[in-house]
Design a protein around this motif. Structure first.
Motif, PDB file in Angstrom:
ATOM      1  N   ASP A 454       0.838  -1.210   0.000  1.00 16.03           N
ATOM      2  CA  ASP A 454       0.000   0.000   0.000  1.00 16.03           C
ATOM      3  C   ASP A 454       0.868   1.253   0.000  1.00 16.03           C
ATOM      4  O   ASP A 454       0.575   2.234  -0.707  1.00 16.03           O
ATOM      5  CB  ASP A 454      -0.938  -0.001   1.209  1.00 16.03           C
ATOM      6  N   GLU A 457       2.379   1.777  -3.482  1.00 14.18           N
ATOM      7  CA  GLU A 457       1.460   2.409  -4.433  1.00 14.18           C
ATOM      8  C   GLU A 457       1.326   3.907  -4.171  1.00 14.18           C
ATOM      9  O   GLU A 457       1.146   4.698  -5.099  1.00 14.18           O
ATOM     10  CB  GLU A 457       0.089   1.749  -4.342  1.00 14.18           C
ATOM     11  N   LYS A 458       1.423   4.288  -2.907  1.00 12.80           N
ATOM     12  CA  LYS A 458       1.272   5.692  -2.541  1.00 12.80           C
ATOM     13  C   LYS A 458       2.533   6.503  -2.853  1.00 12.80           C
ATOM     14  O   LYS A 458       2.452   7.667  -3.267  1.00 12.80           O
ATOM     15  CB  LYS A 458       0.950   5.785  -1.039  1.00 12.80           C
TER      16      LYS A 458
END
Length: 482
Positions: A454, A457-458
């Protein structure tokens, strides 16, 4: 050939098979094994056999003796898993032979054979004889100190005490000052229990300590000469004093920790331990405990109690106590020889199955070793490429990949992670790189822990990265130079 030589040959052959079986297929795991193997590899390639180093930095976690073992094995067999596990297995066999010889000297041949069988099939002993770690070497040297002491004490041949200082010096070269302090504490407690205070005057202390200093002190002196107070502060300050006073793993700093290790490590013999303990702790039996039994009990109990008082708990610390425990168990089962034989044969068969059915696949899992991850990019990476790890940094990836791996973190987090010589951050000697420093003009390989996907992706433009390999614990990406 004498009976004793035949016994030692049988024990050695059985031990080599048990402790070497499958070692060529067991991957180097993180975090402990990979630190040792990478350090020895860098020492070998640098030609500097005095100063341990890892990631190109000097590394003061352990003294040099175990690294010398690994270097010798790498020269014999090449840099591979079998070579890495060779000397732990060799010292495992030496420990069995030493136990047989000591128990036979104390009691008789049958006790010696049974004690060696019990020790060799204790789960912890078998496991550590196949593990790339210092503890089997320490087991032999540490316990040799106490064996030589007791043989010298019980026979009056006090020149044997010089061997105590020799082996204490070797133990100190393997693990640190504990190689002298703890066996010395065991024999001190024993002599105090016997109220034999005059024996302290017969321990050959002045000349013995000179011998100890020559054996152990030469490497420490060279390290201090080369590295000065940086070596003292890190080796003694962080890796010895801090470990004793501040728990590295606070959740395991509990009173029952070594009781649990005691019973798990002694499997499949744990069922005998309550009876053995009960036999000797009853007050009415204390007056009839002979000197030999008292020494074995003191040996086993002091080691366990001492480490229970230390802040940092490790599963391997109390391993030296298995030798006296094995002899006590052998004496308890002395008249049940058939049962002991069946249990030893059954345990050997079980360990053979566990090696290939559990150890080989488990150690190859990406959660424990980076071998498979490194294989994804190893043949692709060039000298100009950059390899970074985001999430769970694994030293084994560096070992298997043959390429420096940088720990990727946010710039504001890195200062708080760097070694400071005052905390466990001293172990963070791997190279760091921040997100902002990632070059655009170089090809970058990224090893991503799946739990950080996560954040990945950020923090990144995902479409710039090509997926090369995917595993249960990690993914491997590459971003081409622009």
């Amino acid at each position: 050939m004498t009976t004793a030589k035949k016994d030692l040959l049988l024990i050695s052959a059985a031990g080599f098979i048990l402790f070497m079986l499958g070692n060529w297929a067991i991957a180097i795991t993180d975090p402990v094994e990979s630190n040792y193997t990478l350090t020895a590899t860098e020492m070998l390639r640098s030609g500097d056999y005095v100063s341990p180093r890892i990631y190109g930095n000097y590394w003061y976690d352990k003294p040099a003796f175990f690294y010398w073992e690994l270097i010798a094995a790498y020269k014999l067999f090449g840099i591979n898993e079998f070579a890495s596990r060779f000397f732990p297995g060799v010292f495992g066999v030496l420990g069995l032979c030493m136990t047989y010889g000591f128990a036979r000297r104390l009691y008789d041949r049958k006790t010696g054979l049974m004690a060696a069988g019990v020790l060799g099939t204790c789960f912890e002993y078998w496991l550590l004889s196949k593990t790339v770690i210092t503890d089997l070497t320490l087991f032999v040297f540490f316990n040799a100190v106490l064996i030589c002491f007791f043989l010298g004490y019980s026979t009056g041949k006090r020149n044997l005490y010089y061997l105590c200082y020799l082996f204490a010096g070797l133990a100190t070269l393997d693990k640190g000052p504990i190689g002298l302090l703890l066996p010395g504490f065991v024999l001190t407690v024993f002599l105090c229990i016997r109220r034999d205070f005059k024996e302290f005057l017969r321990l050959r202390l002045p000349s013995g300590l000179v011998l100890y200093a020559l054996v152990a002190g030469s490497w420490y002196y060279m390290m201090y000469t080369i590295h000065g107070m940086d070596f003292i502060n890190n080796f003694l300050g962080v890796h010895n004093f801090l470990r004793a006073t501040q728990s590295e793993h606070p959740r395991w700093d509990v009173w029952w920790y070594y009781l649990m290790i005691f019973f798990l490590g002694c499997l499949p013999w744990s069922w005998t331990l309550p009876a053995v303990i009960r036999k000797y702790v009853k007050l009415r039996q204390k007056p009839v405990i002979d000197m030999t039994t008292a020494f074995l009990l003191t040996w086993a109990l002091v080691v366990n109690i001492f480490y229970q008082c230390m802040a940092t708990k490790y599963t391997t610390y109390t391993l030296p106590a298995l030798l006296p425990i094995a002899i006590l168990v052998a004496r308890y089962l002395y008249n049940r020889e058939v049962l002991v034989k069946r249990m030893v044969i059954g345990a050997v068969a079980v360990y053979g199955v566990l090696t290939f059915a559990l150890a080989v696949p488990a150690c190859s899992d990406e959660g424990y070793s980076g071998k498979n991850v490194a294989a994804v990019y190893k043949d692709m990476v060039t000298e100009d490429d950059l390899v970074v790890s985001y999430g769970d940094y694994k030293t084994s990836i560096v070992f298997y990949g043959g390429k420096m791996v940088y720990r990727l973190e946010k710039a504001e987090s890195i200062p708080g992670m760097l070694p400071d010589g005052k905390s466990w951050n001293a172990k963070n000697v791997m190279p760091f790189i921040s997100f902002e420093e990632l070059p655009e003009d170089r090809r970058v390989f990224l090893i991503l822990n799946n739990r950080r996907f996560d954040s990945f992706e950020k923090d990144f433009k995902v479409d710039e990265w090509k997926l090369l390999g995917e595993f249960k614990a990690a993914k491997v990406y590459v971003r081409e130079a622009r």
